[in-house]
Motif scaffolding. Structure first.
Motif, PDB file in Angstrom:
ATOM      1  N   ARG A 185     157.739 112.485 -83.576  1.00  0.00           N
ATOM      2  CA  ARG A 185     159.203 112.413 -84.961  1.00  0.00           C
ATOM      3  C   ARG A 185     158.990 111.531 -85.815  1.00  0.00           C
ATOM      4  O   ARG A 185     159.610 111.520 -86.626  1.00  0.00           O
ATOM      5  CB  ARG A 185     159.784 112.192 -83.904  1.00  0.00           C
ATOM      6  CG  ARG A 185     161.090 112.087 -84.181  1.00  0.00           C
ATOM      7  CD  ARG A 185     162.319 111.884 -82.961  1.00  0.00           C
ATOM      8  NE  ARG A 185     163.594 112.673 -83.194  1.00  0.00           N
ATOM      9  CZ  ARG A 185     165.190 111.642 -82.336  1.00  0.00           C
ATOM     10  NH1 ARG A 185     164.129 110.776 -81.363  1.00  0.00           N
ATOM     11  NH2 ARG A 185     166.206 112.170 -82.613  1.00  0.00           N
ATOM     12  N   ASN A 186     158.634 109.962 -85.149  1.00  0.00           N
ATOM     13  CA  ASN A 186     158.786 109.126 -86.630  1.00  0.00           C
ATOM     14  C   ASN A 186     158.126 109.238 -87.509  1.00  0.00           C
ATOM     15  O   ASN A 186     158.831 109.107 -88.973  1.00  0.00           O
ATOM     16  CB  ASN A 186     158.058 107.305 -86.295  1.00  0.00           C
ATOM     17  CG  ASN A 186     159.779 107.109 -84.854  1.00  0.00           C
ATOM     18  OD1 ASN A 186     160.662 107.102 -84.827  1.00  0.00           O
ATOM     19  ND2 ASN A 186     159.351 106.507 -84.380  1.00  0.00           N
ATOM     20  N   GLN A 236     157.475 112.116 -89.157  1.00  0.00           N
ATOM     21  CA  GLN A 236     159.278 113.062 -90.087  1.00  0.00           C
ATOM     22  C   GLN A 236     159.915 112.634 -90.578  1.00  0.00           C
ATOM     23  O   GLN A 236     160.489 112.876 -91.351  1.00  0.00           O
ATOM     24  CB  GLN A 236     158.990 114.551 -89.065  1.00  0.00           C
ATOM     25  CG  GLN A 236     157.738 114.719 -88.409  1.00  0.00           C
ATOM     26  CD  GLN A 236     158.013 115.692 -87.017  1.00  0.00           C
ATOM     27  OE1 GLN A 236     159.041 115.461 -86.758  1.00  0.00           O
ATOM     28  NE2 GLN A 236     156.946 117.581 -86.991  1.00  0.00           N
ATOM     29  N   ALA A 237     160.377 112.068 -89.703  1.00  0.00           N
ATOM     30  CA  ALA A 237     161.491 111.403 -90.091  1.00  0.00           C
ATOM     31  C   ALA A 237     161.483 110.363 -92.178  1.00  0.00           C
ATOM     32  O   ALA A 237     162.774 110.717 -91.681  1.00  0.00           O
ATOM     33  CB  ALA A 237     162.462 110.567 -89.291  1.00  0.00           C
ATOM     34  N   ASN A 238     160.658 109.599 -91.506  1.00  0.00           N
ATOM     35  CA  ASN A 238     160.534 109.200 -92.622  1.00  0.00           C
ATOM     36  C   ASN A 238     159.521 109.767 -93.500  1.00  0.00           C
ATOM     37  O   ASN A 238     158.985 109.016 -94.544  1.00  0.00           O
ATOM     38  CB  ASN A 238     159.499 107.446 -92.095  1.00  0.00           C
ATOM     39  CG  ASN A 238     160.542 106.598 -91.683  1.00  0.00           C
ATOM     40  OD1 ASN A 238     161.440 105.662 -91.622  1.00  0.00           O
ATOM     41  ND2 ASN A 238     159.943 107.053 -89.559  1.00  0.00           N
ATOM     42  N   ASN A 239     159.429 111.148 -93.050  1.00  0.00           N
ATOM     43  CA  ASN A 239     158.538 111.503 -94.460  1.00  0.00           C
ATOM     44  C   ASN A 239     156.659 111.106 -95.311  1.00  0.00           C
ATOM     45  O   ASN A 239     156.331 111.460 -96.036  1.00  0.00           O
ATOM     46  CB  ASN A 239     159.118 112.013 -95.770  1.00  0.00           C
ATOM     47  CG  ASN A 239     160.851 112.709 -95.417  1.00  0.00           C
ATOM     48  OD1 ASN A 239     160.977 113.543 -95.261  1.00  0.00           O
ATOM     49  ND2 ASN A 239     161.198 111.711 -96.160  1.00  0.00           N
ATOM     50  N   SER A 261     162.495 102.659 -90.580  1.00  0.00           N
ATOM     51  CA  SER A 261     163.240 102.941 -89.525  1.00  0.00           C
ATOM     52  C   SER A 261     162.911 103.817 -88.922  1.00  0.00           C
ATOM     53  O   SER A 261     162.532 105.449 -88.614  1.00  0.00           O
ATOM     54  CB  SER A 261     164.895 103.709 -89.667  1.00  0.00           C
ATOM     55  OG  SER A 261     165.613 103.332 -88.703  1.00  0.00           O
ATOM     56  N   PHE A 294     162.681 105.660 -84.868  1.00  0.00           N
ATOM     57  CA  PHE A 294     163.063 106.230 -83.011  1.00  0.00           C
ATOM     58  C   PHE A 294     162.248 105.701 -81.596  1.00  0.00           C
ATOM     59  O   PHE A 294     161.190 104.887 -82.294  1.00  0.00           O
ATOM     60  CB  PHE A 294     162.783 107.778 -83.019  1.00  0.00           C
ATOM     61  CG  PHE A 294     163.848 108.710 -83.585  1.00  0.00           C
ATOM     62  CD1 PHE A 294     165.212 108.278 -83.770  1.00  0.00           C
ATOM     63  CD2 PHE A 294     163.417 109.070 -84.799  1.00  0.00           C
ATOM     64  CE1 PHE A 294     166.116 109.142 -84.427  1.00  0.00           C
ATOM     65  CE2 PHE A 294     164.012 109.748 -85.961  1.00  0.00           C
ATOM     66  CZ  PHE A 294     165.561 109.825 -86.162  1.00  0.00           C
ATOM     67  N   LYS A 315     166.970 103.342 -81.387  1.00  0.00           N
ATOM     68  CA  LYS A 315     166.061 103.022 -83.129  1.00  0.00           C
ATOM     69  C   LYS A 315     166.266 101.587 -82.849  1.00  0.00           C
ATOM     70  O   LYS A 315     166.267 100.425 -83.167  1.00  0.00           O
ATOM     71  CB  LYS A 315     167.348 103.564 -84.370  1.00  0.00           C
ATOM     72  CG  LYS A 315     167.263 104.816 -84.455  1.00  0.00           C
ATOM     73  CD  LYS A 315     167.991 105.115 -85.588  1.00  0.00           C
ATOM     74  CE  LYS A 315     167.790 106.757 -86.342  1.00  0.00           C
ATOM     75  NZ  LYS A 315     168.156 107.124 -87.187  1.00  0.00           N
TER      76      LYS A 315
END
Length: 279
Positions: free
Chosen positions: A154-155, A157-160, A81, A83, A74
């Motif tokens: 992916r990033n 999605q992770a950060n909406n 934040s 990945f 990360k």
């Protein structure tokens, strides 16, 4: 092993490196799933066997020079934040200057929702930072590496962040028929023979994302040559580049017909970002 003892051991192991204390704290906090504040607040807490083995292995990797961002998987960038992966470059603070300059321009041109393209998106850092600050904008990030496209997705999605999408493309190859209000890029810009490639974290990063011909400008020249076909009238083209390339990139943009061209310095007072507006 107690937290304070673990940190002291790691600092000694990493002695001679760039930032032994910082690296030790970042690695241990990640393994414990805690903040760095926790490490100071509870120095007498004891690592269990699994945590200790993981920490010792991670410190050994760092001692060999492997970047912390790859070890923990990360990296913080802007307010996000992200990945990370050895498939992509590690986001760096100086790239935030590029984000700032694009946002300054965007906030003066918000008559309609903006369409933005990030060329060579990597982790998606630039695209996602812009998407987070401009929620009505439509952001497209492209990268030649499929692994980078998956990581950036992916990033997002992770950060909406639902206003950013990522596609595989060799620069403009998958963008036929599309035009944008902003094209931004942190392309490869290091000379193929640069000694910088043998230093620090760069040794572990993908060379294809770093080097661009004998003068480091091959990809920037390619983008400038082809960008007008994908730019709306009055659109912005903005680059991050090497500390000694500001004048060259400025000239390339001006000669190609861009106006209001300017070069901006980074946090170390080095030329780092050049941008121009399509006529």
């Amino acid at each position: 092993m107690r937290i304070d003892n673990a940190l002291a051991w790691a600092v000694k192991q990493l002695e001679g490196g760039e930032s032994p204390s910082v690296d030790a704290k970042v690695i241990l906090a990640s393994i414990l799933g805690k903040s760095q504040t926790y490490l100071f607040t509870w120095p007498d807490k004891t690592l269990d066997d699994t945590e200790q083995v993981q920490f010792e292995a991670a410190v050994a990797k760092r001692k060999r020079g492997e970047p912390v961002a790859y070890i923990i998987g990360k990296r913080d960038f802007w307010t996000l934040s992200l990945f990370t992966s050895p498939d992509t470059l590690i986001p760096r603070p100086d790239t935030e200057v590029l984000v700032e300059q694009v946002l300054n321009w965007a906030n003066e041109h918000l008559a309609h929702p903006l369409s933005i393209c990030d060329l060579g998106t990597g982790t998606g850092a630039i695209a996602l930072a812009l998407a987070s600050e401009l929620p009505k904008a439509s952001v497209t990030g492209v990268d030649f590496q499929q692994g980078a496209v998956k990581l950036a997705t992916r990033n997002a999605q992770a950060n909406n962040l639902i206003n950013a999408r990522f596609v595989q493309s060799d620069w403009f190859s998958a963008l036929d028929g599309q035009t944008f209000d902003i094209i931004v890029s942190n392309p490869p810009y290091i000379e193929e023979t640069s000694p910088y490639l043998d230093e620090g974290d760069v040794r572990f990063e993908p060379k294809t994302a770093l080097t661009s011909g004998h003068d480091g400008l091959d990809d920037i020249k390619h983008i400038i040559k082809n960008a007008p076909e994908y730019l709306n009238k009055g659109a912005l083209l903005a680059f991050e580049h090497g500390f000694d390339q500001g004048s060259a990139v400025n000239t390339l943009l001006t000669d190609a017909g861009f106006v209001k061209v300017k070069t901006v310095k980074d946090f170390g007072n080095n030329d780092r970002v050049t941008l121009g507006q399509w006529r």
